[in-house]
Write an enzyme that holds these catalytic residues in place. Structure first.
Site, PDB file in Angstrom:
ATOM      1  N   ASP A  67       0.819  -1.216   0.000  1.00 15.89           N
ATOM      2  CA  ASP A  67       0.000   0.000   0.000  1.00 15.89           C
ATOM      3  C   ASP A  67       0.851   1.264   0.000  1.00 15.89           C
ATOM      4  O   ASP A  67       2.062   1.220   0.214  1.00 15.89           O
ATOM      5  CB  ASP A  67      -0.949  -0.002   1.218  1.00 15.89           C
ATOM      6  CG  ASP A  67      -0.265  -0.471   2.502  1.00 15.89           C
ATOM      7  OD1 ASP A  67       0.967  -0.326   2.626  1.00 15.89           O
ATOM      8  OD2 ASP A  67      -0.966  -0.998   3.376  1.00 15.89           O
ATOM      9  N   ASP A 136      -7.651  -2.713  14.307  1.00 14.05           N
ATOM     10  CA  ASP A 136      -9.009  -2.869  13.777  1.00 14.05           C
ATOM     11  C   ASP A 136      -9.117  -4.051  12.814  1.00 14.05           C
ATOM     12  O   ASP A 136     -10.151  -4.245  12.175  1.00 14.05           O
ATOM     13  CB  ASP A 136      -9.481  -1.577  13.099  1.00 14.05           C
ATOM     14  CG  ASP A 136      -8.658  -1.198  11.873  1.00 14.05           C
ATOM     15  OD1 ASP A 136      -7.699  -1.935  11.532  1.00 14.05           O
ATOM     16  OD2 ASP A 136      -8.968  -0.168  11.236  1.00 14.05           O
ATOM     17  N   HIS A 138      -7.193  -4.587  10.099  1.00 12.86           N
ATOM     18  CA  HIS A 138      -6.824  -4.396   8.694  1.00 12.86           C
ATOM     19  C   HIS A 138      -5.551  -5.161   8.350  1.00 12.86           C
ATOM     20  O   HIS A 138      -4.652  -5.309   9.168  1.00 12.86           O
ATOM     21  CB  HIS A 138      -6.716  -2.908   8.318  1.00 12.86           C
ATOM     22  CG  HIS A 138      -5.557  -2.168   8.891  1.00 12.86           C
ATOM     23  ND1 HIS A 138      -5.682  -0.919   9.472  1.00 12.86           N
ATOM     24  CD2 HIS A 138      -4.238  -2.460   8.967  1.00 12.86           C
ATOM     25  CE1 HIS A 138      -4.498  -0.506   9.861  1.00 12.86           C
ATOM     26  NE2 HIS A 138      -3.606  -1.419   9.574  1.00 12.86           N
ATOM     27  N   GLU A 143      -9.583  -1.793   5.469  1.00 14.56           N
ATOM     28  CA  GLU A 143     -10.228  -1.478   6.736  1.00 14.56           C
ATOM     29  C   GLU A 143     -11.490  -2.334   6.924  1.00 14.56           C
ATOM     30  O   GLU A 143     -11.975  -2.956   5.969  1.00 14.56           O
ATOM     31  CB  GLU A 143     -10.586   0.015   6.760  1.00 14.56           C
ATOM     32  CG  GLU A 143      -9.375   0.945   6.659  1.00 14.56           C
ATOM     33  CD  GLU A 143      -8.568   1.043   7.942  1.00 14.56           C
ATOM     34  OE1 GLU A 143      -8.545   0.085   8.747  1.00 14.56           O
ATOM     35  OE2 GLU A 143      -7.929   2.096   8.141  1.00 14.56           O
TER      36      GLU A 143
HETATM   37  P1  PGA Z   1       2.271  -1.517  13.035  1.00 13.01           P
HETATM   38  O1  PGA Z   1       1.152  -1.467  11.889  1.00 13.01           O
HETATM   39  O2  PGA Z   1       3.232  -2.581  12.624  1.00 13.01           O
HETATM   40  O3  PGA Z   1       2.870  -0.158  12.972  1.00 13.01           O
HETATM   41  O4  PGA Z   1       1.543  -1.821  14.308  1.00 13.01           O
HETATM   42  C1  PGA Z   1       0.562  -2.644  11.464  1.00 13.01           C
HETATM   43  C2  PGA Z   1      -0.438  -2.350  10.389  1.00 13.01           C
HETATM   44  O5  PGA Z   1      -1.126  -1.323  10.456  1.00 13.01           O
HETATM   45  O6  PGA Z   1      -0.541  -3.155   9.457  1.00 13.01           O
END
Ligand code: PGA
Length: 261
Positions: A67, A136, A138, A143
């Site tokens: 992404d 959440d 994702h 999302e």
């Molecule tokens: P993080 O993010 O490794 O910074 O916790 C994980 C994500 O949002 O996929």
């Protein structure tokens, strides 16, 4: 789904790097799906170390990141192209022409998304997709409520994600609200998925992923459909798993031919 519970976050990242190095060693032309966020940084550091100290080469590797933010270029501190350059690409020998991230500055976003899907297909598909997970649920930036069949497209970030990721934005500047992300359908087509989760703040997300219902409301649960998904979690992130003793016994009894170290 394979769940490997490791004593610490450091060991989670070392194991992820070991799996990637093992693949690249066995298949020098491997296609890697890569992830950003705070969790994977030590994985890239370990791969860079292996490149420097053991001669692990990425010369034949092709990469596709999950992404990118819409509306910022690689000079912006939140840019994932910049993150990847700093964490990995600038320190290994993968040729720039074999590196792919969605272009969040594209004038034609749907066209960029279609081209990204086509490029993944032209490369022969992704051999291994590295994934983090948001609180959440994702994966990529899919999302809650993302279609389980979704493809690369523009998405709007949730408030939870914007709060979690705001740290990169300069003072007084908002995090971009839109992103281009591979879809859940795109991710599920990778021949293998490796998800890393570290820390007690990810324990709810991990239990939903592994032991919760399959549902678009929790996108990582889509990995229940994947024939070769591995979750690498530390003790804290595994803390709420009902069957954690079972997952430990599976890992302990793993036959030698399945091992990757
Ligand atoms: P993080 O993010 O490794 O910074 O916790 C994980 C994500 O949002 O996929």
């Amino acid at each position: 789904m394979e769940v490997l519970i490791l004593p610490s976050g450091r060991e989670v990242c070392e194991q992820a790097a070991r799996i990637i190095a093992h693949l690249v060693g066995a298949r020098p032309g491997a296609v890697l799906g890569l992830a950003t966020g705070s969790t994977p940084r030590p994985i890239y550091a370990e791969l860079v170390r292996r490149h420097r100290e053991t001669g692990l080469s990425f010369r034949g590797v092709t990469t596709f990141n999950l992404d990118e933010y819409v509306g910022i270029d690689a000079t912006h501190p939140c840019s994932y192209r910049r993150y990847m350059a700093e964490a990995f690409f600038d320190h290994v020998d993968v040729p720039a022409a074999q590196v792919h991230l969605p272009n969040g500055m594209a004038a034609d976003i749907p066209g960029e998304c279609d081209a990204y899907e086509a490029a993944i297909g032209a490369a022969g598909g992704i051999d291994l997709q590295l994934l983090g997970i948001g609180r959440d649920g994702h994966i990529g930036f899919n999302e809650p409520s993302s279609s389980l069949g979704s493809r690369t497209r523009i998405k709007t970030l949730s408030a939870v994600t914007r709060a979690a990721n705001r740290g990169c934005a300069p003072a007084g500047e908002e995090l971009p609200g839109h992103v281009i992300t591979m879809g859940i359908g795109t991710i599920l087509e990778a021949r293998r998925c490796v998800l890393v989760a570290i820390g007690a703040h990810k324990a709810d997300a991990v239990v939903e992923t592994v032991e919760g219902p399959l549902r678009a409301f929790f996108p990582a649960s889509a990995l229940q459909l994947h024939p070769h998904a591995t979750l690498l979690v530390d003790e804290a992130a595994a803390g709420r798993l009902a069957l954690r003793d079972y997952y430990r016994s599976v890992a302990a009894a793993k036959p030698a031919w399945q091992r990757e170290d």
